[in-house]
Structures are given as C-alpha cells and as structure tokens.
Design an enzyme around this catalytic site. Sequence first.
Site, PDB file in Angstrom:
ATOM      1  CB  SER A 265      -0.867   0.053   1.254  1.00  0.00           C
ATOM      2  OG  SER A 265      -1.590  -1.121   1.432  1.00  0.00           O
TER       3      SER A 265
ATOM      4  CG  HIS B  11      -2.345  -0.507  -4.344  1.00  0.00           C
ATOM      5  ND1 HIS B  11      -3.149   0.593  -4.228  1.00  0.00           N
ATOM      6  CD2 HIS B  11      -2.293  -1.047  -3.103  1.00  0.00           C
ATOM      7  CE1 HIS B  11      -3.543   0.722  -2.973  1.00  0.00           C
ATOM      8  NE2 HIS B  11      -3.039  -0.262  -2.272  1.00  0.00           N
TER       9      HIS B  11
ATOM     10  CD  GLU C 115      -3.612   3.180  -7.237  1.00  0.00           C
ATOM     11  OE1 GLU C 115      -3.803   4.401  -7.337  1.00  0.00           O
ATOM     12  OE2 GLU C 115      -3.238   2.647  -6.176  1.00  0.00           O
TER      13      GLU C 115
ATOM     14  CG  ASN D  97      -4.110   3.834  -0.551  1.00  0.00           C
ATOM     15  OD1 ASN D  97      -5.308   3.606  -0.705  1.00  0.00           O
ATOM     16  ND2 ASN D  97      -3.256   2.904  -0.212  1.00  0.00           N
TER      17      ASN D  97
HETATM   18  N1  LIG Z   1      -6.395  -4.593   3.529  1.00  0.00           N
HETATM   19  C1  LIG Z   1      -6.478  -3.720   2.536  1.00  0.00           C
HETATM   20  O1  LIG Z   1      -7.505  -3.041   2.342  1.00  0.00           O
HETATM   21  C2  LIG Z   1      -5.314  -3.543   1.573  1.00  0.00           C
HETATM   22  C3  LIG Z   1      -5.544  -2.869   0.353  1.00  0.00           C
HETATM   23  C4  LIG Z   1      -4.489  -2.752  -0.562  1.00  0.00           C
HETATM   24  C5  LIG Z   1      -3.248  -3.270  -0.262  1.00  0.00           C
HETATM   25  N2  LIG Z   1      -3.040  -3.915   0.949  1.00  0.00           N
HETATM   26  C6  LIG Z   1      -1.711  -4.476   1.189  1.00  0.00           C
HETATM   27  O2  LIG Z   1      -1.781  -5.881   0.941  1.00  0.00           O
HETATM   28  C7  LIG Z   1      -0.864  -6.562   1.778  1.00  0.00           C
HETATM   29  C8  LIG Z   1      -1.598  -7.588   2.602  1.00  0.00           C
HETATM   30  O3  LIG Z   1      -2.573  -6.944   3.385  1.00  0.00           O
HETATM   31  P1  LIG Z   1      -3.823  -7.727   4.005  1.00  0.00           P
HETATM   32  O4  LIG Z   1      -4.795  -6.680   4.412  1.00  0.00           O
HETATM   33  O5  LIG Z   1      -4.254  -8.820   3.101  1.00  0.00           O
HETATM   34  O6  LIG Z   1      -3.146  -8.346   5.321  1.00  0.00           O
HETATM   35  P2  LIG Z   1      -3.601  -9.626   6.134  1.00  0.00           P
HETATM   36  O7  LIG Z   1      -2.962  -9.499   7.466  1.00  0.00           O
HETATM   37  O8  LIG Z   1      -5.085  -9.843   6.059  1.00  0.00           O
HETATM   38  O9  LIG Z   1      -2.929 -10.836   5.323  1.00  0.00           O
HETATM   39  C9  LIG Z   1      -1.534 -11.014   5.237  1.00  0.00           C
HETATM   40  C10 LIG Z   1      -1.307 -12.520   5.199  1.00  0.00           C
HETATM   41  O10 LIG Z   1       0.071 -12.745   4.890  1.00  0.00           O
HETATM   42  C11 LIG Z   1       0.517 -13.829   5.671  1.00  0.00           C
HETATM   43  N3  LIG Z   1       1.975 -13.678   5.739  1.00  0.00           N
HETATM   44  C12 LIG Z   1       2.698 -12.775   6.432  1.00  0.00           C
HETATM   45  N4  LIG Z   1       4.016 -12.931   6.148  1.00  0.00           N
HETATM   46  C13 LIG Z   1       4.109 -13.953   5.253  1.00  0.00           C
HETATM   47  C14 LIG Z   1       5.168 -14.577   4.572  1.00  0.00           C
HETATM   48  N5  LIG Z   1       6.431 -14.183   4.735  1.00  0.00           N
HETATM   49  N6  LIG Z   1       4.886 -15.591   3.720  1.00  0.00           N
HETATM   50  C15 LIG Z   1       3.607 -16.012   3.546  1.00  0.00           C
HETATM   51  N7  LIG Z   1       2.551 -15.461   4.161  1.00  0.00           N
HETATM   52  C16 LIG Z   1       2.801 -14.442   4.995  1.00  0.00           C
HETATM   53  C17 LIG Z   1      -0.218 -13.711   6.995  1.00  0.00           C
HETATM   54  O11 LIG Z   1      -0.296 -14.972   7.656  1.00  0.00           O
HETATM   55  C18 LIG Z   1      -1.574 -13.215   6.545  1.00  0.00           C
HETATM   56  O12 LIG Z   1      -2.511 -14.276   6.319  1.00  0.00           O
HETATM   57  C19 LIG Z   1      -0.164  -5.483   2.605  1.00  0.00           C
HETATM   58  O13 LIG Z   1       1.015  -5.100   1.955  1.00  0.00           O
HETATM   59  C20 LIG Z   1      -1.184  -4.357   2.601  1.00  0.00           C
HETATM   60  O14 LIG Z   1      -0.594  -3.093   2.816  1.00  0.00           O
HETATM   61  C21 LIG Z   1      -4.054  -4.069   1.855  1.00  0.00           C
END
Ligand SMILES: NC(=O)c1ccc[n+]([C@@H]2O[C@H](COP(=O)([O-])OP(=O)(O)OC[C@H]3O[C@@H](n4cnc5c(N)ncnc54)[C@H](O)[C@@H]3O)[C@@H](O)[C@H]2O)c1
Length: 313
Positions: A121, A142, A154, A193
Amino acid sequence: MSTIRNIAVLGLGTMGHGIAQAFAVGGRHVTGYDQSAEVRGSVAGRIEQNLRTAARAGFGEEAAIEPALARFRVCETEAEAVQGAELVVEAVAEDLEVKRRLFSRIELQVSAETILASNTSSFPISDLAADLSRPRQALITHWFNPPHIVPLVEVVPGEKTGTKAVETTMDLLRRVGKSPVQLKKEVPGFLVNRIQIAMLREILDLLDRGVADPEEIDRAVKSTIGFRLAAIGPLEVIDFAGLDVTASVFENLVTDVRSDRQLPAALEQAVRSGRFGVKSGEGIYRYTPETVQKKVSERDRRFLALLQMFHQG
Ligand SMILES: NC(=O)c1ccc[n+]([C@@H]2O[C@H](COP(=O)([O-])OP(=O)(O)OC[C@H]3O[C@@H](n4cnc5c(N)ncnc54)[C@H](O)[C@@H]3O)[C@@H](O)[C@H]2O)c1
C-alpha cells in the site's frame, strides 16, 4: 503478446485470497501460500463463499464455481507455490524488510521472465526491488479491498521496471476482467490512497470536533460524494459544477479544512485501545461475529450491484 497462465499468490489474507480468486475466476492456474496453517486451511472455503455470494448476485454461474476452485491450489511451502509461476504476487504483511527478503528469495527460485508484483500500500517498488538482480521484472500491482470485486488495480513501475513486464501485467489484468491504471510516476500512496487519505483526514476531524455522528457522516458521504463518484469521475464532477464556482469554494474553504500531519484523535484513541474495526469486533461501530457475516454479505451484495453498473459503462 503471450498471456500469463500460471500465477502464485503469497499471503492469502484479506487481499491475497481475493487476488487469487480473481485470477482463478479469470481462467488462470493459481497456487497460493500463507505462512499461517490456519489461513491455508480456511482459504478455499473463504473463496467458495465469495463465489456463491457473487453467483447469487448474478455474477458468474453456480456451475463455474467448482472449475474456478479447481484452478486454485494451496501449497504447503512457498517454494512449491512459486514453482513454474510466470507471475508471483506478494500480499504479505506491510513490512519493508519482510517484503524485500521475500522478493530476494523468490527471484532465485523462478525463471528470468517471471514477474514479481507487490500489493504494497505504501512502499516504492525501487525500495522493494533494491536487492534484486532483475529489477526490470518487479512492479507494484495495488488492488483494492475486496480485490475480487473492486475493478481497479494500480500498476506502478519503478525506474528500473521493464516495459515488457508492465505491458504483460496490464494485459493480464484486462484479460481477467480488471480495469488497471498505469501510473506515469512513482509517488508514495500511488493515486487512490493519496486521495482517500486527504478525504479521511477531514472526515475524522469532523468526527473529532463533534460536527456530526458517525452514522450521519457516513450517510452524508454515501448519498452525495459516493453517489456521484460511483457514476462519474471527480474531475468530471467539477466540470459539471463549473470551475469558476469550484475555484471560489476552494479559496473559501481551503484555509479551514484540516491540513496538519497529526493522527486524528478518533483514530489515535481507537488504535491505542485495540479497537481495530471489524477484525476486533469494534472500530467506529460495534460488531458481533453474527453481524460481521451479515455486514460482509450486505457490503458485497451492494458492491456487486455497483459492479453490474460499472460493466454496463
Ligand atoms: N487490507 C487492505 O484493504 C489492503 C488494500 C491494498 C493493499 N493492501 C496491502 O496488501 C498486503 C496484505 O494486506 P492484508 O490486508 O491482506 O493483510 P492480512 O494481514 O489480512 O494478510 C496477510 C497474510 O500474509 C501472511 N503472511 C505474512 N508474512 C508472510 C510470509 N512471509 N509468507 C507467507 N505469508 C505471509 C499472513 O499470515 C496473513 O494471512 C499489505 O502489503 C497491505 O498493505 C491491503
């Protein structure tokens, strides 16, 4: 251009499971890995539930659910997941070192043509790819939550990202039914964002100052800004309003809207007391396990209705 057929998604949480779903529904073979055994065990059921909600709302046939699920395979190791992948999407925690180390590990296990995409993000791809020997293959894709529904992705190349990697990724996203936008410059927060945080700062400030209750603020935004922006873009909105009027309103209000860098109190206090939102049962509003399920289904039903309109142009 040869299209990508095999995709690995690393991290199958909020974003990763939906990204994997979008590619599987788009006819791609998807392998997934998450470090949490619990997530690995529950992700297929989560995707199936999403697909059933979508089918009930008129998106996709019930008969297409099993084939889509069959194209998604959960792996027990990261190495197994990335084997043979032409695109690897990482959606693990938002931690620069974790993501950098992951990219460096994966680069050693995939072909020279494999594209490495981050769903970060906030981190620039130049930082994420700093240790890579093939930074031309790295970029940001993204997605927005819920990624299996929200159309936009994106695509953000860094200075060293190759044109072919960008074009192949844009082509793939279009082919699986997404509406990708490619940024011309790498800026923190990309397009959406930045815009969203500017609006949220003001919304949270209005809440802090007690100008209106949360329900009223949400209703006001949904039924005006949200209503209009679901149909036309913000720059079109000001063209319709008149740029002269917009300039006057801007000058009158710009000195009064919040412009500092302090975390708004509503957000600061909520985070400090563990009120993280839906996932902790309380955020701005309160949730029980039963209401969460109902609210997620209701949210997705509304999003799918909007998606119908979006696809109609
Ligand atoms: N939540 C949102 O609205 C959103 C929107 C756009 C981008 N993002 C980005 O997407 C990414 C994930 O966010 P999320 O909200 O899905 O988080 P989340 O916590 O729901 O999921 C992350 C997952 O990754 C797993 N994980 C962590 N380290 C790991 C590794 N080394 N290998 C394998 N699995 C691993 C965790 O167990 C978890 O299930 C982040 O970079 C976040 O900034 C999130």
